[in-house]
Design an enzyme around this catalytic site. Structure first.
Site, PDB file in Angstrom:
ATOM      1  CG  HIS A  43      -1.963  -1.004   1.233  1.00 51.26           C
ATOM      2  ND1 HIS A  43      -3.179  -0.804   1.857  1.00 51.26           N
ATOM      3  CD2 HIS A  43      -2.035  -2.245   0.684  1.00 51.26           C
ATOM      4  CE1 HIS A  43      -3.935  -1.881   1.702  1.00 51.26           C
ATOM      5  NE2 HIS A  43      -3.263  -2.757   1.004  1.00 51.26           N
ATOM      6  CD  GLU A  46      -2.191   4.299   2.844  1.00 52.09           C
ATOM      7  OE1 GLU A  46      -3.392   4.597   2.985  1.00 52.09           O
ATOM      8  OE2 GLU A  46      -1.809   3.378   2.063  1.00 52.09           O
ATOM      9  CB  CYS A  91      -2.338   1.971   5.899  1.00 56.47           C
ATOM     10  SG  CYS A  91      -1.858   0.976   4.458  1.00 56.47           S
TER      11      CYS A  91
END
Length: 154
Positions: free
Chosen positions: A46, A48, A79
């Site tokens: 991801h 993040e 996240c």
């Protein structure tokens, strides 16, 4: 947020869900990332998490005290949890995520009393622009899938 939007556009060009993230400390970008889940064949890639890893490497520290995470869409629970564990001071999100938001929309990891760190949270910064990136990406994806299904009948 502008840098995070640039990262999200990179993701879209690669066929990834257009989410981008940057981490800022003392006015300097110390980490950046965009979704790489499909291209990396890794469910943890991801935006993040990539930005958090980059910031930790840049700063040479596992705690990102004094840092703000800017992300184009509300972080998921994974996240948000990573931001808490990294001791990020604040998260600034473009738009909410009504399907997987971990910062108050579906779950609220940032304010969990079970955790020993709280992360300030703001949502709506350039929100329409961020939401539009996601809407357009998924609209194009649906159209492409529809075209492929129609080819099966020709």
């Amino acid at each position: 947020m502008g840098y995070a939007i640039e990262e999200a556009k990179k993701a879209a060009r690669e066929g990834e869900v257009p989410i981008g993230a940057v981490i800022v400390k003392d006015g300097e970008v110390v980490g950046r990332g965009y979704n790489r889940i499909e291209t990396g064949r890794d469910p943890t890639l991801h935006a993040e998490l990539i930005a958090i890893r980059a910031a930790a490497k840049t700063l040479g520290a596992r705690r990102l005290i004094g840092c703000t995470l800017y992300v184009t869409a509300e972080p998921c629970s994974m996240c948000a949890g990573a931001a808490v564990l990294a001791r990020v001071d604040a998260i600034v999100a473009g738009c909410e995520s009504d399907k997987s938001g971990g910062c108050g929309t579906v779950k609220d990891i940032l304010e969990s009393e079970d955790l020993n760190h709280r992360v300030a949270y703001t949502v709506g910064v350039r929100g329409e622009e961020c939401a539009k990136l996601l809407r357009e990406f998924f609209r194009e994806l649906r159209e492409t899938k529809r075209e492929h299904r129609m080819e099966d009948f020709e």
